[in-house]
Scaffold this active site. Structure first.
Site, PDB file in Angstrom:
ATOM      1  N   ALA A  35      36.740  47.888   7.664  1.00  0.00           N
ATOM      2  CA  ALA A  35      37.501  48.436   8.789  1.00  0.00           C
ATOM      3  C   ALA A  35      38.967  48.583   8.357  1.00  0.00           C
ATOM      4  O   ALA A  35      39.887  48.123   9.028  1.00  0.00           O
ATOM      5  CB  ALA A  35      37.368  47.574  10.042  1.00  0.00           C
ATOM      6  N   HIS A  40      45.639  46.820   5.014  1.00  0.00           N
ATOM      7  CA  HIS A  40      44.784  46.654   3.834  1.00  0.00           C
ATOM      8  C   HIS A  40      45.252  47.541   2.684  1.00  0.00           C
ATOM      9  O   HIS A  40      45.288  47.114   1.520  1.00  0.00           O
ATOM     10  CB  HIS A  40      43.329  47.032   4.172  1.00  0.00           C
ATOM     11  CG  HIS A  40      42.667  46.143   5.173  1.00  0.00           C
ATOM     12  ND1 HIS A  40      42.345  46.584   6.432  1.00  0.00           N
ATOM     13  CD2 HIS A  40      42.259  44.862   5.092  1.00  0.00           C
ATOM     14  CE1 HIS A  40      41.745  45.592   7.084  1.00  0.00           C
ATOM     15  NE2 HIS A  40      41.688  44.544   6.304  1.00  0.00           N
TER      16      HIS A  40
END
Length: 280
Positions: A35, A40
């Site tokens: 996700a 990230h």
């Protein structure tokens, strides 16, 4: 649409890494549960700056979820994740549960000491055993030179760094700064659970940390600052799990700023649990 190359097995991962090692290349690992968002991707960019090759693991780890937590509904967007990693990472490692935990799996890694005492451990008592076990496996499977973790999960970062030191892992554990929305909300895969009304309230968490940090730096009593912060969050509609001042390195409780410290918070807004922290 381009997508990053992917392997699903330990064997495939080790073969890829061995080929890079044979060419004298430096390898970085970015463990994730998928996700993927800009937070990230900032970790991947940090990894790229530190190594010649970057592996991003995508694995929703069942052992770090308690029975009452959101494992079943945790967002899984593998195809989108692979597209986002194209051109940023060299490889996505996407094992299934039976690859990571084969039948008969019976070994776990657990930690004691201030890094795991209180905070998340008080509310999710099995969480860090699951985190430490899966990260230990990932570090052994990929054997990276460096592994990158976000500071948003600050206690997790310190638990992993402690484990790596204690067990003599060769990888250097590196923390990367929290990425935030324009209004201060820390990016998180769980933010998508927030309703529009909850999303409007969510930045109160970071503002409360900022206010608390400023008051601590001005010399106010730590206990009074924590109590005021808890009251402010409750008044805004949060159910507070903890707001705590801890030593920035060991995570031992502290009552002053004699050494670098961190103010950490976890609170629920509706059905969504949010965490954040700030340096003091």
């Amino acid at each position: 649409m381009d997508r990053v190359a992917t392997v699903e097995t330990v064997k495939g991962l080790r073969e890829a890494v061995a080929s890079w090692r044979g060419a004298g290349e430096r390898v970085a690992l970015v463990p994730t549960m998928g996700a993927l968002h800009e937070g990230h991707l900032s970790l991947v960019e940090r990894a790229r700056a530190l190594a010649d090759r970057v592996v991003v693991s995508i694995f929703v780890n069942p052992t770090q979820f308690a029975p009452n937590e959101d494992f079943a509904k945790y967002p899984r967007t593998l195809d989108e994740d692979r597209a986002k990693l194209a051109g940023l990472a060299d490889l996505a490692y996407t094992p299934v549960v039976d690859e990571m935990y084969p039948p008969g799996f019976a070994t776990t890694v657990s930690l004691a000491g201030p890094a795991t005492a209180g905070l998340e451990d008080a509310f999710r008592p099995t969480h860090f055993t699951g985190v430490a076990t899966v990260v230990a496996k990932l570090l052994l499977q990929a054997l990276p030179d460096v592994a990158i973790f976000g500071e948003k999960d600050y206690q997790q970062l310190k638990v992993i760094a402690r484990m790596a030191r204690d067990l003599d892992f060769s990888a250097e554990i590196i923390g990367a700064p929290t990425v935030r929305e324009a209004d201060g909300l820390a990016l998180s895969s769980r933010n998508r659970y927030l309703s529009d009304e909850e999303r409007a309230l969510a930045p109160t968490l970071h503002r409360t940390l900022q206010d608390g940090a400023a008051r601590l730096r001005a010399g106010e009593d730590a206990g009074a600052v924590v109590t005021a912060g808890e009251d402010a969050l409750a008044a805004a509609g949060f159910a507070v799990d903890y707001l705590a001042l801890r030593d920035a390195e060991t995570l031992a409780p502290v009552s002053d700023l004699a050494a670098p410290a961190r103010l950490l918070v976890a609170a629920r807004l509706g059905a969504t649990r949010l965490i954040d922290n700030i340096a003091v």
